[in-house]
Design a protein around this motif. Structure first.
Motif, PDB file in Angstrom:
ATOM      1  N   SER A   1       0.835  -1.192   0.000  1.00  0.00           N
ATOM      2  CA  SER A   1       0.000   0.000   0.000  1.00  0.00           C
ATOM      3  C   SER A   1       0.870   1.242   0.000  1.00  0.00           C
ATOM      4  O   SER A   1       1.987   1.244   0.533  1.00  0.00           O
ATOM      5  N   LEU A   2       0.331   2.293  -0.594  1.00  0.00           N
ATOM      6  CA  LEU A   2       0.973   3.600  -0.655  1.00  0.00           C
ATOM      7  C   LEU A   2      -0.066   4.642  -0.292  1.00  0.00           C
ATOM      8  O   LEU A   2      -1.149   4.675  -0.874  1.00  0.00           O
ATOM      9  N   CYS A   3       0.255   5.491   0.674  1.00  0.00           N
ATOM     10  CA  CYS A   3      -0.693   6.466   1.210  1.00  0.00           C
ATOM     11  C   CYS A   3      -0.080   7.857   1.142  1.00  0.00           C
ATOM     12  O   CYS A   3       1.073   8.058   1.532  1.00  0.00           O
ATOM     13  N   LEU A   4      -0.854   8.832   0.630  1.00  0.00           N
ATOM     14  CA  LEU A   4      -0.462  10.231   0.570  1.00  0.00           C
ATOM     15  C   LEU A   4      -1.447  11.041   1.402  1.00  0.00           C
ATOM     16  O   LEU A   4      -2.659  10.827   1.324  1.00  0.00           O
ATOM     17  N   SER A   5      -0.919  11.974   2.190  1.00  0.00           N
ATOM     18  CA  SER A   5      -1.766  12.756   3.077  1.00  0.00           C
ATOM     19  C   SER A   5      -1.166  14.143   3.259  1.00  0.00           C
ATOM     20  O   SER A   5       0.063  14.315   3.201  1.00  0.00           O
ATOM     21  N   GLN A   6      -2.039  15.125   3.474  1.00  0.00           N
ATOM     22  CA  GLN A   6      -1.604  16.493   3.752  1.00  0.00           C
ATOM     23  C   GLN A   6      -2.644  17.165   4.638  1.00  0.00           C
ATOM     24  O   GLN A   6      -3.856  17.009   4.441  1.00  0.00           O
ATOM     25  N   SER A   7      -2.165  17.923   5.605  1.00  0.00           N
ATOM     26  CA  SER A   7      -3.034  18.684   6.497  1.00  0.00           C
ATOM     27  C   SER A   7      -2.891  20.170   6.196  1.00  0.00           C
ATOM     28  O   SER A   7      -1.798  20.648   5.884  1.00  0.00           O
ATOM     29  N   THR A   8      -3.986  20.902   6.302  1.00  0.00           N
ATOM     30  CA  THR A   8      -4.013  22.336   6.061  1.00  0.00           C
ATOM     31  C   THR A   8      -4.678  23.029   7.247  1.00  0.00           C
ATOM     32  O   THR A   8      -5.305  22.384   8.094  1.00  0.00           O
ATOM     33  N   GLN A   9      -4.532  24.346   7.278  1.00  0.00           N
ATOM     34  CA  GLN A   9      -5.113  25.176   8.344  1.00  0.00           C
ATOM     35  C   GLN A   9      -4.678  24.679   9.718  1.00  0.00           C
ATOM     36  O   GLN A   9      -5.499  24.424  10.609  1.00  0.00           O
ATOM     37  N   LYS A  10      -3.342  24.511   9.864  1.00  0.00           N
ATOM     38  CA  LYS A  10      -2.741  24.116  11.144  1.00  0.00           C
ATOM     39  C   LYS A  10      -3.296  22.793  11.668  1.00  0.00           C
ATOM     40  O   LYS A  10      -3.556  22.630  12.857  1.00  0.00           O
ATOM     41  N   GLY A  11      -3.492  21.852  10.758  1.00  0.00           N
ATOM     42  CA  GLY A  11      -3.917  20.522  11.146  1.00  0.00           C
ATOM     43  C   GLY A  11      -5.405  20.331  11.274  1.00  0.00           C
ATOM     44  O   GLY A  11      -5.844  19.224  11.599  1.00  0.00           O
ATOM     45  N   ARG A  12      -6.216  21.331  11.001  1.00  0.00           N
ATOM     46  CA  ARG A  12      -7.660  21.162  11.148  1.00  0.00           C
ATOM     47  C   ARG A  12      -8.275  20.388   9.991  1.00  0.00           C
ATOM     48  O   ARG A  12      -9.259  19.676  10.173  1.00  0.00           O
ATOM     49  N   LYS A  13      -7.706  20.514   8.797  1.00  0.00           N
ATOM     50  CA  LYS A  13      -8.200  19.785   7.640  1.00  0.00           C
ATOM     51  C   LYS A  13      -7.124  18.828   7.163  1.00  0.00           C
ATOM     52  O   LYS A  13      -5.952  19.177   7.135  1.00  0.00           O
ATOM     53  N   ARG A  14      -7.537  17.644   6.780  1.00  0.00           N
ATOM     54  CA  ARG A  14      -6.598  16.649   6.273  1.00  0.00           C
ATOM     55  C   ARG A  14      -7.278  15.819   5.198  1.00  0.00           C
ATOM     56  O   ARG A  14      -8.379  15.314   5.394  1.00  0.00           O
ATOM     57  N   TRP A  15      -6.614  15.695   4.079  1.00  0.00           N
ATOM     58  CA  TRP A  15      -7.088  14.803   3.027  1.00  0.00           C
ATOM     59  C   TRP A  15      -6.082  13.662   2.889  1.00  0.00           C
ATOM     60  O   TRP A  15      -4.887  13.826   3.067  1.00  0.00           O
ATOM     61  N   THR A  16      -6.582  12.489   2.560  1.00  0.00           N
ATOM     62  CA  THR A  16      -5.760  11.293   2.479  1.00  0.00           C
ATOM     63  C   THR A  16      -6.229  10.451   1.313  1.00  0.00           C
ATOM     64  O   THR A  16      -7.436  10.294   1.095  1.00  0.00           O
ATOM     65  N   THR A  17      -5.292   9.930   0.561  1.00  0.00           N
ATOM     66  CA  THR A  17      -5.600   9.007  -0.521  1.00  0.00           C
ATOM     67  C   THR A  17      -4.661   7.820  -0.429  1.00  0.00           C
ATOM     68  O   THR A  17      -3.483   7.961  -0.072  1.00  0.00           O
ATOM     69  N   GLU A  18      -5.181   6.646  -0.731  1.00  0.00           N
ATOM     70  CA  GLU A  18      -4.413   5.416  -0.566  1.00  0.00           C
ATOM     71  C   GLU A  18      -4.696   4.465  -1.719  1.00  0.00           C
ATOM     72  O   GLU A  18      -5.854   4.344  -2.172  1.00  0.00           O
ATOM     73  N   MET A  19      -3.669   3.803  -2.179  1.00  0.00           N
ATOM     74  CA  MET A  19      -3.800   2.762  -3.192  1.00  0.00           C
ATOM     75  C   MET A  19      -3.130   1.502  -2.658  1.00  0.00           C
ATOM     76  O   MET A  19      -1.955   1.540  -2.262  1.00  0.00           O
ATOM     77  N   SER A  20      -3.877   0.401  -2.617  1.00  0.00           N
ATOM     78  CA  SER A  20      -3.388  -0.829  -1.999  1.00  0.00           C
ATOM     79  C   SER A  20      -3.556  -1.986  -2.960  1.00  0.00           C
ATOM     80  O   SER A  20      -4.477  -2.018  -3.786  1.00  0.00           O
ATOM     81  N   LEU A  21      -2.667  -2.943  -2.808  1.00  0.00           N
ATOM     82  CA  LEU A  21      -2.728  -4.212  -3.520  1.00  0.00           C
ATOM     83  C   LEU A  21      -2.800  -5.305  -2.466  1.00  0.00           C
ATOM     84  O   LEU A  21      -1.830  -5.528  -1.721  1.00  0.00           O
ATOM     85  N   LEU A  22      -3.957  -5.961  -2.350  1.00  0.00           N
ATOM     86  CA  LEU A  22      -4.236  -6.881  -1.255  1.00  0.00           C
ATOM     87  C   LEU A  22      -4.400  -8.293  -1.777  1.00  0.00           C
ATOM     88  O   LEU A  22      -4.772  -8.520  -2.938  1.00  0.00           O
ATOM     89  N   ASN A  23      -4.165  -9.227  -0.877  1.00  0.00           N
ATOM     90  CA  ASN A  23      -4.390 -10.639  -1.131  1.00  0.00           C
ATOM     91  C   ASN A  23      -5.224 -11.191   0.009  1.00  0.00           C
ATOM     92  O   ASN A  23      -4.702 -11.751   0.975  1.00  0.00           O
ATOM     93  N   PRO A  24      -6.554 -11.007  -0.036  1.00  0.00           N
ATOM     94  CA  PRO A  24      -7.390 -11.423   1.096  1.00  0.00           C
ATOM     95  C   PRO A  24      -7.357 -12.917   1.353  1.00  0.00           C
ATOM     96  O   PRO A  24      -7.474 -13.373   2.492  1.00  0.00           O
ATOM     97  N   SER A  25      -7.219 -13.723   0.311  1.00  0.00           N
ATOM     98  CA  SER A  25      -7.201 -15.170   0.516  1.00  0.00           C
ATOM     99  C   SER A  25      -5.977 -15.605   1.300  1.00  0.00           C
ATOM    100  O   SER A  25      -6.046 -16.488   2.158  1.00  0.00           O
ATOM    101  N   ALA A  26      -4.824 -14.972   1.052  1.00  0.00           N
ATOM    102  CA  ALA A  26      -3.617 -15.319   1.806  1.00  0.00           C
ATOM    103  C   ALA A  26      -3.732 -14.882   3.256  1.00  0.00           C
ATOM    104  O   ALA A  26      -3.203 -15.538   4.156  1.00  0.00           O
ATOM    105  N   MET A  27      -4.411 -13.756   3.511  1.00  0.00           N
ATOM    106  CA  MET A  27      -4.594 -13.311   4.886  1.00  0.00           C
ATOM    107  C   MET A  27      -5.448 -14.278   5.691  1.00  0.00           C
ATOM    108  O   MET A  27      -5.225 -14.471   6.888  1.00  0.00           O
TER     109      MET A  27
END
Length: 371
Positions: A273-299
């Motif tokens: 997985s790779l996650c990008l995040s940024q906070s604005t207005q001194k930490g009051r707002k935060r946006w986050t986006t993530e892209m993951s490659l999972l193998n649920p059967s192996a888990m």
């Protein structure tokens, strides 16, 4: 008479004296109307505030006997990265674990500065039966103990912990939790010990019956941290594995106070997985986006190894008396969590989770009263 006339002839006339090109030194300066000259001079000669020096973020140097902890004699100490879970905390915030189903009411009574009791009622859930729970909380400085009793299921839950600080920005903490239930295979226990160093953190935990986890996180630079997790399951499955996590902050040119955080998690055979995040207005707002490659059967331990791609977008907005969390992913699952602090006594909560792919829908309303 003649002497007086000769003296007057030798005396220079005022008209013939040449005026100086500049004003004399004792000539008063131009004065503002209504302001004394002394006040103007004092205001002009008053030294202003010192200009802040452009200091670079210098790492502290380990002095004296503490240098034996590191490879070199002058290894710089960077900011502590926290536990391994904190390297990817933005991703965990998008999971919306606070979401519940039905109507949830809580009432807490502060008996004294250290002891508190509470009652909770949950009704109207489509996945759980209505239940009542009684809880007690005891906090004494860095030590705490929480207990909870659920009469309907006949289970008792408990948590305890404490922390101790040592010189040199070092700390040790011990935590534990357990659950005793009358239902078979529902009892559990866990003990975790954490060691915090100036620029690193390590922990070891034991899960009932035979699972052991060891984590280590190290700050490599002021903005780069890395960690590793190893676990072993001593039950019939006998699983073991490793997970790696990296966190890096990239400063933005036009907003130096709000760097973009990039975190990555890699578990061989299970997840990438790779996650990008940024906070604005001194930490009051935060946006986050993530892209993951999972193998649920192996888990889950299944032999099939089909990989799935998941893309998630989340948003977190914190106000003075409220907060809003929202997420949506590529599997057509959306969730939202809102909390409003109406007054120092009452908190109102509303949440929803819509999973269109699995045809599971949750909607909850909550009220928390503190007396």
């Amino acid at each position: 008479m003649a002497s007086q006339q000769s003296a007057e002839q030798q005396r220079p006339s005022v008209r013939n004296v040449a005026k100086p090109s500049g004003p004399p030194s004792d000539t008063p300066r131009r004065q503002r109307p209504g302001t004394p000259i002394s006040a103007q001079l004092q205001k002009k000669n008053k030294p202003g505030p010192p200009r802040p020096k452009q200091q670079r973020a210098k790492a502290e140097t380990i002095p004296g006997y503490e240098r034996a902890w590191h490879w070199l004699n002058s290894v710089p100490v960077f900011k502590n990265p926290g536990k391994l879970e904190e390297l990817n905390k933005e991703k965990d915030a998008m999971e919306l674990r606070e979401v519940f189903d039905g109507l949830h009411l809580e009432f807490h009574r502060q008996v004294n500065s250290r002891f508190r009791v509470g009652h909770a009622i949950s009704v109207g859930s489509t996945t759980e039966t209505p239940h009542y729970s009684f809880s007690t909380d005891y906090v004494y400085g860095p030590y705490y103990m929480f207990g909870r009793w659920l009469p309907r299921s006949g289970s008792v839950q408990a948590r305890f912990g404490g922390s101790w600080k040592f010189p040199g920005k070092r700390a040790f903490s011990l935590r534990g939790s357990g659950r005793a239930s009358s239902v078979p295979n529902q009892s559990s226990a866990q003990i975790e010990a954490d060691l915090k160093l100036p620029d690193a953190s390590a922990s070891i935990s034991w899960h009932y019956p035979k699972t052991v986890e060891v984590t280590y996180a190290q700050a490599l630079t002021q903005r780069l941290s890395a960690g590793v997790l190893g676990y072993y399951d001593g039950t019939n499955t006998g699983k073991s594995g490793l997970s790696f996590a990296v966190r890096r902050e990239f400063p933005v040119t036009f907003t130096r106070e709000n760097p973009v955080t990039v975190s990555a998690v890699y578990s061989p055979g299970f997840q990438m997985s790779l996650c990008l995040s940024q906070s604005t207005q001194k930490g009051r707002k935060r946006w986050t986006t993530e892209m993951s490659l999972l193998n649920p059967s192996a888990m889950s331990g299944a032999p099939n190894s089909n990989w799935e791609t998941l893309y998630v977008v989340g948003y977190h907005y914190t106000l003075v008396y409220s907060q809003v969390k929202a997420r949506i992913d590529s599997n057509l699952r959306a969730g939202v969590y809102m909390e409003e602090k109406m007054n120092p006594i009452a908190n109102f909560t509303m949440c929803a989770d819509l999973d269109y792919g699995k045809d599971v829908y949750k909607f909850g309303l909550g009220l928390n009263l503190r007396m």
